[in-house]
Enzyme design. Structure first.
Site, PDB file in Angstrom:
ATOM      1  N   SER A 144       0.838  -1.203   0.000  1.00 27.96           N
ATOM      2  CA  SER A 144       0.000   0.000   0.000  1.00 27.96           C
ATOM      3  C   SER A 144       0.866   1.243   0.000  1.00 27.96           C
ATOM      4  CB  SER A 144      -0.860   0.014   1.263  1.00 27.96           C
ATOM      5  OG  SER A 144      -1.519   1.253   1.402  1.00 27.96           O
ATOM      6  N   TYR A 157      -2.461  -0.912  10.957  1.00 28.21           N
ATOM      7  CA  TYR A 157      -2.495  -1.347   9.549  1.00 28.21           C
ATOM      8  C   TYR A 157      -1.224  -0.967   8.795  1.00 28.21           C
ATOM      9  CZ  TYR A 157      -4.168  -1.178   4.623  1.00 28.21           C
ATOM     10  OH  TYR A 157      -4.322  -1.320   3.259  1.00 28.21           O
ATOM     11  N   LYS A 161       1.604  -3.078   6.230  1.00 26.47           N
ATOM     12  CA  LYS A 161       1.831  -2.820   4.802  1.00 26.47           C
ATOM     13  C   LYS A 161       3.311  -2.521   4.544  1.00 26.47           C
ATOM     14  CE  LYS A 161      -1.796  -4.145   3.542  1.00 26.47           C
ATOM     15  NZ  LYS A 161      -2.088  -5.038   2.408  1.00 26.47           N
TER      16      LYS A 161
END
Ligand code: NAD
Ligand code: RM4
EC number: 1.1.1.378
Length: 254
Positions: A144, A157, A161
Protein backbone atom coordinates in the site's frame (compact mmCIF):
# COMPACT_ATOMS: atom_id res chain seq x y z
CA UNK A 1 -1.23 -9.73 -26.53
CA UNK A 2 -1.88 -12.18 -23.68
CA UNK A 3 0.78 -11.97 -20.99
CA UNK A 4 -0.01 -15.00 -18.81
CA UNK A 5 -0.87 -17.69 -21.36
CA UNK A 6 -0.43 -21.17 -19.83
CA UNK A 7 0.35 -19.83 -16.35
CA UNK A 8 -1.33 -20.82 -13.10
CA UNK A 9 -2.04 -17.79 -10.93
CA UNK A 10 -3.09 -17.89 -7.27
CA UNK A 11 -4.73 -14.89 -5.64
CA UNK A 12 -5.67 -14.55 -1.97
CA UNK A 13 -8.73 -12.64 -0.79
CA UNK A 14 -9.97 -12.68 -4.36
CA UNK A 15 -13.74 -12.78 -4.08
CA UNK A 16 -13.93 -8.96 -3.90
CA UNK A 17 -12.03 -5.78 -4.69
CA UNK A 18 -8.44 -5.67 -5.88
CA UNK A 19 -7.95 -9.45 -5.55
CA UNK A 20 -10.97 -10.16 -7.71
CA UNK A 21 -9.84 -7.64 -10.34
CA UNK A 22 -6.37 -9.25 -10.34
CA UNK A 23 -7.85 -12.75 -10.70
CA UNK A 24 -10.05 -11.69 -13.62
CA UNK A 25 -7.22 -9.65 -15.17
CA UNK A 26 -4.98 -12.75 -15.02
CA UNK A 27 -7.70 -14.85 -16.69
CA UNK A 28 -8.11 -12.21 -19.41
CA UNK A 29 -4.40 -12.70 -20.03
CA UNK A 30 -4.74 -16.45 -20.46
CA UNK A 31 -4.08 -17.77 -16.93
CA UNK A 32 -5.89 -20.47 -15.01
CA UNK A 33 -6.68 -19.05 -11.59
CA UNK A 34 -7.06 -20.37 -8.05
CA UNK A 35 -8.66 -17.97 -5.63
CA UNK A 36 -8.60 -18.03 -1.86
CA UNK A 37 -11.50 -16.45 0.00
CA UNK A 38 -12.45 -16.12 3.64
CA UNK A 39 -16.16 -15.64 4.01
CA UNK A 40 -19.20 -16.12 1.78
CA UNK A 41 -19.24 -18.68 -1.01
CA UNK A 42 -21.45 -16.57 -3.34
CA UNK A 43 -18.93 -13.90 -4.42
CA UNK A 44 -16.17 -16.53 -4.72
CA UNK A 45 -18.34 -18.70 -6.96
CA UNK A 46 -19.29 -15.71 -9.10
CA UNK A 47 -15.59 -14.88 -9.54
CA UNK A 48 -14.98 -18.48 -10.65
CA UNK A 49 -17.90 -18.22 -13.09
CA UNK A 50 -16.53 -14.96 -14.52
CA UNK A 51 -13.13 -16.58 -15.10
CA UNK A 52 -14.69 -19.65 -16.71
CA UNK A 53 -16.73 -17.39 -19.00
CA UNK A 54 -13.38 -16.07 -20.24
CA UNK A 55 -12.46 -19.63 -21.27
CA UNK A 56 -10.04 -20.26 -18.39
CA UNK A 57 -10.13 -22.76 -15.54
CA UNK A 58 -10.74 -21.59 -11.97
CA UNK A 59 -11.15 -22.99 -8.48
CA UNK A 60 -12.11 -21.29 -5.21
CA UNK A 61 -10.58 -22.51 -1.95
CA UNK A 62 -11.97 -21.26 1.35
CA UNK A 63 -9.56 -20.44 4.17
CA UNK A 64 -8.41 -17.86 6.69
CA UNK A 65 -4.94 -16.64 5.63
CA UNK A 66 -4.09 -15.92 9.28
CA UNK A 67 -3.79 -19.69 9.75
CA UNK A 68 -0.46 -20.93 8.28
CA UNK A 69 -2.13 -24.23 7.31
CA UNK A 70 -4.40 -22.32 4.89
CA UNK A 71 -1.39 -21.48 2.72
CA UNK A 72 -0.30 -25.14 2.43
CA UNK A 73 -3.87 -26.15 1.70
CA UNK A 74 -4.38 -23.42 -0.94
CA UNK A 75 -1.18 -24.23 -2.81
CA UNK A 76 -1.89 -27.98 -2.53
CA UNK A 77 -5.39 -27.61 -4.01
CA UNK A 78 -4.09 -25.39 -6.84
CA UNK A 79 -1.44 -27.98 -7.73
CA UNK A 80 -4.06 -30.74 -7.59
CA UNK A 81 -6.27 -28.80 -10.01
CA UNK A 82 -3.72 -27.25 -12.39
CA UNK A 83 -0.47 -29.16 -11.80
CA UNK A 84 1.69 -26.16 -10.85
CA UNK A 85 1.98 -22.66 -9.41
CA UNK A 86 3.57 -19.91 -11.50
CA UNK A 87 2.31 -16.78 -9.76
CA UNK A 88 1.17 -15.93 -6.24
CA UNK A 89 -0.68 -12.66 -5.67
CA UNK A 90 -0.81 -12.14 -1.90
CA UNK A 91 -3.66 -9.70 -1.55
CA UNK A 92 -5.95 -10.58 1.38
CA UNK A 93 -6.08 -7.85 3.98
CA UNK A 94 -8.18 -5.95 6.50
CA UNK A 95 -8.16 -2.39 7.79
CA UNK A 96 -10.57 -1.89 10.68
CA UNK A 97 -10.11 1.89 11.06
CA UNK A 98 -9.71 2.78 14.76
CA UNK A 99 -8.14 5.50 16.94
CA UNK A 100 -4.72 4.75 18.45
CA UNK A 101 -5.04 5.49 22.17
CA UNK A 102 -7.87 3.05 22.81
CA UNK A 103 -7.06 0.51 20.12
CA UNK A 104 -8.23 -2.93 21.30
CA UNK A 105 -5.52 -5.57 21.58
CA UNK A 106 -7.50 -8.09 19.56
CA UNK A 107 -7.89 -5.65 16.63
CA UNK A 108 -4.13 -5.10 16.51
CA UNK A 109 -3.36 -8.79 16.73
CA UNK A 110 -5.90 -9.79 14.10
CA UNK A 111 -4.70 -7.11 11.67
CA UNK A 112 -1.07 -8.20 12.08
CA UNK A 113 -2.01 -11.85 11.65
CA UNK A 114 -4.18 -11.45 8.55
CA UNK A 115 -2.10 -8.84 6.73
CA UNK A 116 1.46 -9.78 7.63
CA UNK A 117 1.53 -13.37 8.88
CA UNK A 118 -0.98 -14.25 6.17
CA UNK A 119 1.23 -12.78 3.45
CA UNK A 120 4.35 -14.41 4.91
CA UNK A 121 2.96 -17.94 4.92
CA UNK A 122 1.27 -17.62 1.52
CA UNK A 123 4.49 -16.36 -0.07
CA UNK A 124 6.48 -19.12 1.64
CA UNK A 125 4.09 -21.89 0.55
CA UNK A 126 4.07 -20.63 -3.06
CA UNK A 127 7.87 -20.32 -3.09
CA UNK A 128 8.32 -23.87 -1.73
CA UNK A 129 6.20 -25.18 -4.60
CA UNK A 130 7.97 -23.01 -7.21
CA UNK A 131 11.41 -24.19 -6.02
CA UNK A 132 10.21 -27.80 -6.23
CA UNK A 133 9.02 -27.20 -9.81
CA UNK A 134 12.37 -25.70 -10.73
CA UNK A 135 11.24 -23.16 -13.32
CA UNK A 136 11.01 -19.95 -11.33
CA UNK A 137 7.92 -17.88 -10.73
CA UNK A 138 6.57 -14.51 -9.76
CA UNK A 139 5.19 -13.28 -6.47
CA UNK A 140 3.26 -10.03 -6.23
CA UNK A 141 2.21 -8.71 -2.83
CA UNK A 142 -0.46 -6.07 -2.44
CA UNK A 143 1.18 -3.64 -0.05
CA UNK A 144 0.00 0.00 0.00
CA UNK A 145 0.89 3.65 -0.22
CA UNK A 146 0.46 3.20 3.54
CA UNK A 147 3.78 1.36 3.61
CA UNK A 148 5.33 4.80 3.02
CA UNK A 149 3.01 7.20 4.85
CA UNK A 150 0.94 7.10 8.03
CA UNK A 151 -2.74 7.20 8.92
CA UNK A 152 -4.27 8.41 12.18
CA UNK A 153 -6.78 5.53 12.27
CA UNK A 154 -4.40 3.00 10.72
CA UNK A 155 -1.66 2.62 13.36
CA UNK A 156 -2.18 -1.15 13.35
CA UNK A 157 -2.49 -1.35 9.55
CA UNK A 158 0.35 0.75 8.13
CA UNK A 159 3.09 -1.31 9.87
CA UNK A 160 1.68 -4.45 8.23
CA UNK A 161 1.83 -2.82 4.80
CA UNK A 162 5.41 -1.67 5.42
CA UNK A 163 6.08 -5.25 6.52
CA UNK A 164 4.68 -6.71 3.31
CA UNK A 165 6.81 -4.30 1.27
CA UNK A 166 9.87 -5.35 3.27
CA UNK A 167 8.96 -9.03 2.89
CA UNK A 168 9.11 -8.65 -0.90
CA UNK A 169 12.54 -7.05 -0.65
CA UNK A 170 13.94 -9.87 1.48
CA UNK A 171 12.28 -12.69 -0.45
CA UNK A 172 13.55 -11.15 -3.70
CA UNK A 173 17.04 -11.82 -2.33
CA UNK A 174 16.24 -15.23 -0.85
CA UNK A 175 14.53 -16.48 -4.01
CA UNK A 176 16.47 -14.80 -6.81
CA UNK A 177 18.75 -17.84 -7.14
CA UNK A 178 15.63 -19.89 -7.92
CA UNK A 179 14.44 -17.50 -10.63
CA UNK A 180 11.54 -16.36 -8.47
CA UNK A 181 10.78 -12.63 -8.65
CA UNK A 182 9.14 -10.81 -5.74
CA UNK A 183 7.56 -7.38 -6.09
CA UNK A 184 4.86 -5.33 -4.47
CA UNK A 185 2.19 -2.97 -5.70
CA UNK A 186 1.38 0.02 -3.53
CA UNK A 187 -2.21 1.06 -4.22
CA UNK A 188 -3.34 4.54 -3.19
CA UNK A 189 -6.99 4.89 -2.23
CA UNK A 190 -9.10 2.41 -4.18
CA UNK A 191 -12.87 2.23 -3.79
CA UNK A 192 -13.58 -1.19 -2.26
CA UNK A 193 -15.30 -2.83 0.71
CA UNK A 194 -12.25 -2.18 2.91
CA UNK A 195 -12.83 1.59 3.04
CA UNK A 196 -16.54 1.85 2.21
CA UNK A 197 -17.45 3.07 5.70
CA UNK A 198 -14.42 5.32 6.03
CA UNK A 199 -15.13 7.02 2.71
CA UNK A 200 -18.84 7.36 3.46
CA UNK A 201 -17.62 10.47 5.29
CA UNK A 202 -18.06 12.93 2.40
CA UNK A 203 -15.47 15.37 3.71
CA UNK A 204 -12.83 12.62 4.00
CA UNK A 205 -13.60 11.31 0.53
CA UNK A 206 -13.39 14.77 -1.02
CA UNK A 207 -10.09 15.36 0.78
CA UNK A 208 -8.66 12.09 -0.59
CA UNK A 209 -9.88 12.92 -4.10
CA UNK A 210 -8.36 16.40 -3.89
CA UNK A 211 -5.00 14.86 -2.94
CA UNK A 212 -4.97 12.80 -6.15
CA UNK A 213 -3.44 14.54 -9.19
CA UNK A 214 -5.37 12.29 -11.59
CA UNK A 215 -8.55 13.69 -10.02
CA UNK A 216 -10.29 10.50 -8.92
CA UNK A 217 -9.94 7.67 -6.45
CA UNK A 218 -8.97 4.28 -7.87
CA UNK A 219 -11.10 1.36 -8.99
CA UNK A 220 -10.02 -2.25 -8.34
CA UNK A 221 -9.42 -2.68 -12.10
CA UNK A 222 -6.72 0.02 -11.91
CA UNK A 223 -4.56 -2.58 -10.14
CA UNK A 224 -5.13 -5.41 -12.62
CA UNK A 225 -2.67 -4.12 -15.25
CA UNK A 226 0.21 -3.45 -12.85
CA UNK A 227 -0.27 -6.83 -11.13
CA UNK A 228 -0.47 -8.73 -14.44
CA UNK A 229 2.63 -6.89 -15.66
CA UNK A 230 4.68 -7.78 -12.58
CA UNK A 231 3.42 -11.37 -12.75
CA UNK A 232 4.39 -11.71 -16.39
CA UNK A 233 7.63 -12.27 -18.29
CA UNK A 234 7.41 -8.62 -19.43
CA UNK A 235 8.85 -7.94 -15.97
CA UNK A 236 11.54 -10.65 -16.25
CA UNK A 237 14.27 -8.39 -14.81
CA UNK A 238 12.09 -6.71 -12.16
CA UNK A 239 12.48 -8.02 -8.62
CA UNK A 240 12.47 -6.36 -5.21
CA UNK A 241 10.57 -3.45 -6.71
CA UNK A 242 7.56 -1.56 -5.39
CA UNK A 243 5.13 0.03 -7.83
CA UNK A 244 2.92 2.86 -6.62
CA UNK A 245 -0.52 2.72 -8.24
CA UNK A 246 -2.09 5.75 -6.64
CA UNK A 247 -3.05 8.34 -9.26
CA UNK A 248 -0.10 10.40 -8.01
CA UNK A 249 -1.33 10.74 -4.43
CA UNK A 250 2.02 9.96 -2.81
CA UNK A 251 4.05 12.65 -4.57
CA UNK A 252 1.41 15.34 -4.08
CA UNK A 253 2.84 17.61 -1.41
CA UNK A 254 1.90 21.00 -2.91
P1 NAD B 1 -11.60 -5.86 0.01
O1 NAD B 1 -12.15 -5.82 1.37
O2 NAD B 1 -12.57 -5.87 -1.12
O3 NAD B 1 -10.65 -7.10 -0.19
C1 NAD B 1 -9.98 -7.76 0.84
C2 NAD B 1 -10.26 -9.24 0.65
O4 NAD B 1 -9.51 -9.98 1.60
C3 NAD B 1 -11.75 -9.55 0.89
O5 NAD B 1 -12.22 -10.36 -0.16
C4 NAD B 1 -11.72 -10.29 2.20
O6 NAD B 1 -12.76 -11.24 2.34
C5 NAD B 1 -10.35 -10.96 2.14
N1 NAD B 1 -9.90 -11.33 3.47
C6 NAD B 1 -9.95 -10.61 4.61
N2 NAD B 1 -9.49 -11.31 5.64
C7 NAD B 1 -9.13 -12.52 5.13
C8 NAD B 1 -8.59 -13.69 5.71
N3 NAD B 1 -8.34 -13.75 7.01
N4 NAD B 1 -8.36 -14.74 4.90
C9 NAD B 1 -8.63 -14.69 3.58
N5 NAD B 1 -9.14 -13.61 2.97
C10 NAD B 1 -9.39 -12.54 3.75
O7 NAD B 1 -10.64 -4.62 -0.11
P2 NAD B 1 -9.42 -4.35 -1.11
O8 NAD B 1 -9.22 -2.90 -1.09
O9 NAD B 1 -9.61 -5.02 -2.41
O10 NAD B 1 -8.19 -5.01 -0.34
C11 NAD B 1 -7.27 -5.88 -0.95
C12 NAD B 1 -5.87 -5.54 -0.49
O11 NAD B 1 -5.54 -4.26 -1.00
C13 NAD B 1 -5.68 -5.46 1.02
O12 NAD B 1 -4.49 -6.11 1.38
C14 NAD B 1 -5.55 -3.97 1.28
O13 NAD B 1 -4.75 -3.69 2.40
C15 NAD B 1 -4.89 -3.52 0.01
N6 NAD B 1 -5.03 -2.10 -0.27
C16 NAD B 1 -6.25 -1.54 -0.46
C17 NAD B 1 -6.33 -0.19 -0.72
C18 NAD B 1 -7.64 0.50 -0.93
O14 NAD B 1 -7.66 1.74 -0.91
N7 NAD B 1 -8.74 -0.21 -1.16
C19 NAD B 1 -5.18 0.57 -0.79
C20 NAD B 1 -3.95 -0.02 -0.58
C21 NAD B 1 -3.88 -1.37 -0.32
C1 RM4 C 1 -4.90 1.83 1.95
C2 RM4 C 1 -4.89 3.35 2.01
C3 RM4 C 1 -6.26 3.82 1.69
C4 RM4 C 1 -7.24 3.17 2.64
C5 RM4 C 1 -7.10 1.67 2.57
C6 RM4 C 1 -7.98 0.97 3.57
O1 RM4 C 1 -3.69 1.26 2.19
O2 RM4 C 1 -4.49 3.79 3.29
O3 RM4 C 1 -6.35 5.22 1.78
O4 RM4 C 1 -8.56 3.55 2.27
O5 RM4 C 1 -5.79 1.31 2.85
Amino acid sequence: MKLLEGKTVLVTGASTGIGRAAAIGAAQHGADVAINYAHSDGPAQSCVAEIEALGQRAIAVKGDVADPQTAQDFVGKAVEAFGKVDVMVSNAGICPFHAFLDMPVDVVERTFKVNLHGAYFMVQAAAQQMVKQGHGGSIVAVSSISALVGGEYQTHYTPTKAGVHSLMQSTAIALGKHGIRCNSVLPGTILTEINKDDLADVEKRQYMEARTPLGRLGQPEDLAGPIVFLASDMAAYVTGAALLVDGGMYVNLQ
